[in-house]
Design an enzyme around this catalytic site. Structure first.
Site, PDB file in Angstrom:
ATOM      1  CG  ASP A  76      -0.282  -0.392   2.520  1.00 19.77           C
ATOM      2  OD1 ASP A  76       0.963  -0.368   2.569  1.00 19.77           O
ATOM      3  OD2 ASP A  76      -0.983  -0.717   3.485  1.00 19.77           O
ATOM      4  CG  ASN A 119      -9.044  -0.702  11.556  1.00 22.88           C
ATOM      5  OD1 ASN A 119      -8.129  -1.415  11.158  1.00 22.88           O
ATOM      6  ND2 ASN A 119      -9.470   0.351  10.885  1.00 22.88           N
ATOM      7  CG  HIS A 160      -5.995  -1.762   8.495  1.00 22.02           C
ATOM      8  ND1 HIS A 160      -6.076  -0.448   8.909  1.00 22.02           N
ATOM      9  CD2 HIS A 160      -4.685  -2.084   8.578  1.00 22.02           C
ATOM     10  CE1 HIS A 160      -4.869  -0.004   9.211  1.00 22.02           C
ATOM     11  NE2 HIS A 160      -4.012  -0.983   9.023  1.00 22.02           N
ATOM     12  CD  GLU A 218      -8.561   1.646   7.304  1.00 19.32           C
ATOM     13  OE1 GLU A 218      -8.646   0.699   8.116  1.00 19.32           O
ATOM     14  OE2 GLU A 218      -7.849   2.639   7.494  1.00 19.32           O
TER      15      GLU A 218
HETATM   16  C1  GLP Z   1      -0.503   0.323   8.582  1.00 17.15           C
HETATM   17  C2  GLP Z   1      -0.212  -0.333   7.213  1.00 17.15           C
HETATM   18  C3  GLP Z   1      -0.446  -1.817   7.257  1.00 17.15           C
HETATM   19  C4  GLP Z   1       0.045  -2.336   8.567  1.00 17.15           C
HETATM   20  C5  GLP Z   1      -0.851  -1.827   9.670  1.00 17.15           C
HETATM   21  C6  GLP Z   1      -0.350  -2.076  11.057  1.00 17.15           C
HETATM   22  O1  GLP Z   1      -1.218   1.483   8.511  1.00 17.15           O
HETATM   23  N1  GLP Z   1      -0.873   0.210   6.109  1.00 17.15           N
HETATM   24  O2  GLP Z   1       0.167  -2.444   6.148  1.00 17.15           O
HETATM   25  O3  GLP Z   1       0.038  -3.722   8.588  1.00 17.15           O
HETATM   26  O4  GLP Z   1      -1.227  -0.488   9.459  1.00 17.15           O
HETATM   27  O5  GLP Z   1       0.722  -1.238  11.349  1.00 17.15           O
HETATM   28  P1  GLP Z   1       1.737  -1.549  12.513  1.00 17.15           P
HETATM   29  O6  GLP Z   1       2.388  -2.822  12.154  1.00 17.15           O
HETATM   30  O7  GLP Z   1       2.690  -0.387  12.520  1.00 17.15           O
HETATM   31  O8  GLP Z   1       0.933  -1.639  13.761  1.00 17.15           O
END
Ligand code: GLP
Length: 258
Positions: free
Chosen positions: A66, A135, A137, A142
């Site tokens: 992403d 959440n 995702h 989302e």
């Molecule tokens: C981010 C990314 C995701 C990631 C998630 C969790 O916003 N877009 O690819 O897996 O949210 O992030 P983190 O691993 O820093 O908690």
């Protein structure tokens, strides 16, 4: 889905890295799906250590999950920059073999369709690395994302913007839109490897693993994949009702499952 509960976040990183190393040893031109965020960073650090011990990632191809919309590539918050500094450089990957969705394209829809086409042209993703948002995702899919969605522009949920504010000067600076591989795109990878650590992820993990398949918990789509491995530490596993049922692994014993 296979659930492996590890004693610590460090073990999660080591175990995930071992899975990647075994793939690359078998297939030096493997196609990896690259997640950013803090969840996989221990795995990438371990992969950098493995590179120092002689594992060659220079022919591995990669597709990031992403990107934010509207952030210059050179800004440190862009996933283009994050992929470059946290993955491509430490692992000695060839930047020309790594793609990140284009969040600056004039025609975002067309750029997203081209991204899916590029993944297909590479022969598909062999191993998709995933984190999970608080959440539920994955990527930036989302809640309410279609379970068969393709790479596309998407609005970020308020919680995601709050969670990611730590990378920006202020929450207001977090972009409102992103481009993300779709859940359908992710499901096409030959293998999925989701990593999570910490209490903050416990509820999302429990809902993804033990809850019903639902677009409100996008990570629950892993339940549809024939080869999905979920590697979590004890704290991320703390919301699971059936943790006795899942495999617990310690150190080199984990090798039996990779
Ligand atoms: C981010 C990314 C995701 C990631 C998630 C969790 O916003 N877009 O690819 O897996 O949210 O992030 P983190 O691993 O820093 O908690």
């Amino acid at each position: 889905m296979e659930i492996v509960i590890m004693p610590s976040a460090e073990h999660v990183g080591r175990f995930a890295a071992e899975r990647v190393v075994r793939l690359v040893a078998r297939r030096p031109q493997a196609v990896l799906g690259l997640a950013t965020g803090s969840s996989p960073s221990a795995a990438y650090s371990e992969l950098a250590r493995r590179r120092a011990k002689g594992i060659d990632f220079s022919r591995v191809r990669g597709f990031a999950l992403d990107e934010y919309v509207g952030i210059p590539r050179e800004a440190p918050q862009s996933y283009f920059s994050v992929v470059r500094t946290e993955i491509v450089e430490p692992l000695g990957m060839d930047p020309s073999l790594i793609r990140v969705p284009d969040g600056l394209a004039v025609d975002l829809e067309a750029a997203c369709a081209e991204y899916d086409a590029a993944i297909a042209a590479a022969g598909g993703i062999d191993l998709q690395i995933l984190g999970i948002g608080g959440n539920g995702h994955i990527g930036f899919n989302e809640p309410t994302s279609s379970l068969s969605s393709r790479t596309r522009p998407k609005a970020l949920a308020p919680r995601t913007r709050r969670d990611n504010a730590r990378f920006f000067a202020a929450e207001a600076d977090v972009p409102e839109y992103c481009v993300t591989q779709g859940l359908g795109t992710i499901l096409e990878a030959a293998e999925l490897l989701l990593v999570a650590q910490g209490e903050d992820k416990a509820e999302a993990i429990a809902r993804a693993v033990e809850g019903p398949l639902s677009s409100f918990v996008p990570a629950s789509v892993l339940q549809l994949h024939p080869r999905a491995l979920v590697i979590i530490d004890e704290t991320a596993a703390s919301g699971l009702r059936n943790s006795d049922y899942y495999r617990h692994a310690l150190g080199s014993e984990a090798d039996r499952w990779v």
